[in-house]
Design an enzyme around this catalytic site. Structure first.
Site, PDB file in Angstrom:
ATOM      1  N   ARG A  64       0.819  -1.226   0.000  1.00 28.57           N
ATOM      2  CA  ARG A  64       0.000   0.000   0.000  1.00 28.57           C
ATOM      3  C   ARG A  64       0.841   1.258   0.000  1.00 28.57           C
ATOM      4  O   ARG A  64       0.339   2.339  -0.243  1.00 28.57           O
ATOM      5  CB  ARG A  64      -0.873   0.012   1.243  1.00 28.57           C
ATOM      6  N   LYS A 169      -0.532 -19.130   5.356  1.00 30.85           N
ATOM      7  CA  LYS A 169      -1.441 -19.511   6.422  1.00 30.85           C
ATOM      8  C   LYS A 169      -1.747 -18.298   7.291  1.00 30.85           C
ATOM      9  O   LYS A 169      -0.939 -17.377   7.275  1.00 30.85           O
ATOM     10  CB  LYS A 169      -0.863 -20.671   7.230  1.00 30.85           C
ATOM     11  N   HIS A 199       4.834 -23.837   6.046  1.00 31.57           N
ATOM     12  CA  HIS A 199       6.299 -23.881   5.889  1.00 31.57           C
ATOM     13  C   HIS A 199       6.902 -25.160   6.482  1.00 31.57           C
ATOM     14  O   HIS A 199       8.021 -25.535   6.126  1.00 31.57           O
ATOM     15  CB  HIS A 199       6.958 -22.614   6.430  1.00 31.57           C
ATOM     16  N   LYS A 203      10.462 -28.173   5.369  1.00 30.24           N
ATOM     17  CA  LYS A 203      11.609 -28.606   6.185  1.00 30.24           C
ATOM     18  C   LYS A 203      12.101 -29.957   5.662  1.00 30.24           C
ATOM     19  O   LYS A 203      11.297 -30.835   5.350  1.00 30.24           O
ATOM     20  CB  LYS A 203      11.191 -28.719   7.659  1.00 30.24           C
ATOM     21  N   ASP A 256      -3.194 -21.711  15.282  1.00 29.23           N
ATOM     22  CA  ASP A 256      -1.875 -21.282  14.814  1.00 29.23           C
ATOM     23  C   ASP A 256      -0.975 -22.477  14.476  1.00 29.23           C
ATOM     24  O   ASP A 256      -0.270 -22.454  13.471  1.00 29.23           O
ATOM     25  CB  ASP A 256      -1.217 -20.427  15.909  1.00 29.23           C
ATOM     26  N   HIS A 261       0.529 -26.963  11.064  1.00 30.24           N
ATOM     27  CA  HIS A 261       1.792 -27.712  11.094  1.00 30.24           C
ATOM     28  C   HIS A 261       1.651 -29.122  11.678  1.00 30.24           C
ATOM     29  O   HIS A 261       2.105 -30.106  11.090  1.00 30.24           O
ATOM     30  CB  HIS A 261       2.844 -26.949  11.896  1.00 30.24           C
ATOM     31  N   LYS A 357       3.726 -22.529  23.522  1.00 30.93           N
ATOM     32  CA  LYS A 357       4.728 -21.462  23.582  1.00 30.93           C
ATOM     33  C   LYS A 357       5.254 -21.380  25.004  1.00 30.93           C
ATOM     34  O   LYS A 357       4.596 -21.819  25.940  1.00 30.93           O
ATOM     35  CB  LYS A 357       4.098 -20.129  23.171  1.00 30.93           C
TER      36      LYS A 357
HETATM   37  C1  BG6 Z   1       4.261 -20.173  12.592  1.00 32.03           C
HETATM   38  C2  BG6 Z   1       3.412 -19.783  13.754  1.00 32.03           C
HETATM   39  O1  BG6 Z   1       3.472 -20.696  11.551  1.00 32.03           O
HETATM   40  O2  BG6 Z   1       5.199 -21.170  13.007  1.00 32.03           O
HETATM   41  C3  BG6 Z   1       4.259 -19.267  14.898  1.00 32.03           C
HETATM   42  O3  BG6 Z   1       2.488 -18.773  13.348  1.00 32.03           O
HETATM   43  C4  BG6 Z   1       5.330 -20.271  15.255  1.00 32.03           C
HETATM   44  O4  BG6 Z   1       3.470 -18.959  16.036  1.00 32.03           O
HETATM   45  C5  BG6 Z   1       6.092 -20.736  14.017  1.00 32.03           C
HETATM   46  O5  BG6 Z   1       6.220 -19.659  16.167  1.00 32.03           O
HETATM   47  C6  BG6 Z   1       7.018 -21.897  14.343  1.00 32.03           C
HETATM   48  O6  BG6 Z   1       7.795 -22.191  13.215  1.00 32.03           O
HETATM   49  P1  BG6 Z   1       9.210 -22.901  13.386  1.00 32.03           P
HETATM   50  O7  BG6 Z   1       9.655 -23.197  11.990  1.00 32.03           O
HETATM   51  O8  BG6 Z   1      10.097 -21.931  14.112  1.00 32.03           O
HETATM   52  O9  BG6 Z   1       8.944 -24.126  14.206  1.00 32.03           O
END
Ligand code: BG6
Length: 511
Positions: A64, A169, A199, A203, A256, A261, A357
């Site tokens: 933007r 995501k 992501h 890995k 999240d 994941h 976390k």
């Molecule tokens: C993200 C989450 O998708 O993945 C985060 O939104 C999280 O909250 C992160 O910290 C963890 O990714 P990685 O690769 O560090 O395990």
């Protein structure tokens, strides 16, 4: 440097040549955002540096910010890409001067998308690119619908070559919103054009799960209810909510981490053997695995929220004291789940999922506990209780795997000892590509294997629907713990007899 991603890519839905990247334009929405700066731009540079985009990849940053121009965005790119030494800094400058451009999108009005289209066509003309385009939505989720609709209305959903849509995501926040987003996407784009990012799928160890399971008959023949007692997936983070309270307060750990994941890891561990190493076949088996899981219930879940505690000896605040978090927040920062897959392979085998976390330490692993020897013949000579073999596939901090097994300790008296066989990716291969490099390369190659299909995302939301928006307050746990005490009613405690990290490292060093 070792070339990254040696994956033989399958044929693709949009007819691209899978082994190479073609000359194309890569459009980043949210070009000045955190994800673009931390992950996307450095990954694009790495691909360039390794010669993986040598046919040409023109980057068009879109945001933007109306005051930004090509020169301004090139400066952002130079600041975002980490470099070692002057020669590499000069290389980044040369690369960004030659390849990087910028276009403001204003408030995303139809006229702004028409202007974007003209800019893309102009760049394609100047660089001689035959209409091959990727649109990466590195945006907050609320901006996905208007951007997708804007692209579609401006006719940017197709081109003379190919057009790919990359969506970050979170994809929806429940089943209904994910279905609605999928409907909108499919109004303009065919599923073969869509790359939903998780992501974790980029890995190496996650990709290696396929090789591990399906290239080693030894493991695959044991991979079922006859030999496996339980499977435990853990993604523990030391980090707290950081500066992301605005997003996290609405999301929580279930949305999240679990829905994305952890569910992807689960699907790869549990799925049946695909008919081919090919996106369609693999994604089909993942969906089937997810659909075989009985919907979650509150009785098989524990939610937690961290309170003040210590990480690495340093005091850290509780979640409710974090900046931007409501002092009465009931958002969960920890989830433990027990689930069962209702199919022939896994009937009766519990799958335990746990993520949080501010936990004791950063650890991501898949722990496969095999059944114990049916008869314990060492009872008379060793007072050690029977121990089953355990395979631990580690994703973080070290990528690799450990196999725990029993040996006879040397000498007298007769004694059994638990040892590990270990494999460490970095030790074996020295260098590991970052997940985003792998995923961006696959987008440019048109390989959808490591991306989430519409059906997968919906199956995943369906699974967790009963747990979303619970009103029960999460159980507190102090930062630096392994979650709330109530977890042990759902997920087994860590086995005290398994080697500690220090012992594992020693085993690694000695190997
Ligand atoms: C993200 C989450 O998708 O993945 C985060 O939104 C999280 O909250 C992160 O910290 C963890 O990714 P990685 O690769 O560090 O395990």
């Amino acid at each position: 440097m070792t070339p990254i991603s040696v994956t033989p890519s399958p044929a693709t839905g949009d007819g691209a040549s899978p082994q190479t990247t073609e000359q194309s334009i890569f459009v980043i929405f949210g070009a000045t955002g955190d994800l673009a700066k931390r992950k996307i731009l450095p990954a694009l540079y790495e691909l360039h540096r390794h010669g993986l985009t040598d046919k040409g990849c023109v980057i068009l940053g879109v945001s933007r910010d109306a005051a930004m121009d090509d020169a301004g965005y090139r400066a952002v790119v130079r600041e975002s890409v980490p470099t070692e030494g002057e020669a590499q800094a000069a290389d980044v400058t040369a690369w960004s001067d030659a390849s990087v451009h910028y276009q403001g999108i204003g408030n995303g009005e139809p006229a702004d998308f028409v202007a974007l289209r003209s800019r893309i066509e102009g760049l394609e003309h100047d660089h001689g690119i035959p209409g091959k385009r990727s649109f990466y939505l590195s945006l907050p989720p609320q901006a996905f619908p208007s951007t997708i609709a804007g692209l579609g209305a401006a006719g940017l959903n197709h081109s003379a070559g190919w057009t790919r849509l990359v969506v970050e995501k979170p994809f929806g926040r429940d089943l209904a919103s994910a279905q609605e987003l999928n409907r909108l996407v499919h109004q303009y784009f065919d599923e073969s054009q869509v790359y939903r990012i998780d992501h974790y799928l980029g890995k190496e160890t996650v990709q290696n799960l396929l090789v591990f399971r399906f290239a080693n008959a030894m493991f695959e023949s044991l991979w079922n209810r006859d030999h496996i007692e339980s499977v435990e997936l853990t993604v523990a983070e030391e980090l707290g909510v950081e500066q992301r309270a605005g997003y996290y307060e609405q999301a929580g750990a279930l949305r999240d981490m679990v829905q994305s994941h952890l569910t992807q890891l689960l699907a790869l561990v549990a799925m049946e053997v695909p008919t081919a190493f090919e996106a369609g076949a693999i994604r089909e088996e993942k969906v089937k695995a997810l659909r075989s899981i009985a919907p979650m219930t509150t009785a098989s879940s524990v939610f937690g929220q961290y309170t003040a505690g210590r990480i690495d000896g340093m005091p850290v605040p509780g979640y409710r004291e974090e900046s931007g978090v409501s002092p009465t927040s009931t958002t969960e920062t920890f989830v433990a789940l027990r689930m069962c897959l209702d199919n022939w392979r896994w009937q009766g085998v519990p799958f335990y999922l746990r993520t949080g976390k501010r936990m004791a330490r950063r650890l991501t692993e898949i722990r496969v506990r095999f059944r114990q020897a049916p008869v314990w013949m060492f009872r008379s000579v060793s007072d050690a209780s029977p121990q089953a073999n355990t395979l631990v596939i580690t994703l973080q901090p070290n990528e690799g795997f450990l196999l725990f097994f029993e040996v006879k300790a040397p000498g007298e008296p007769f004694r059994l000892q638990r040892l590990t066989l270990h494999f460490d990716y970095e030790e074996a291969f020295k260098t590991l590509p970052e997940a985003y490099q792998t995923l961006l390369l696959d987008i440019l190659r048109g390989d959808q294997t490591l991306f989430v299909h519409a059906d997968e995302v919906e199956a995943s939301w369906r699974l967790y629907a009963p747990l979303l928006d619970q009103t029960v307050a999460p159980h507190p746990y102090p930062a630096g713990a392994w979650g709330p005490a109530e977890t042990s009613s759902i997920v087994p405690d860590r086995d005290p007899r398994e080697p500690t990290d220090a012992q594992r490292q020693k085993a690694g060093a000695a190997a």
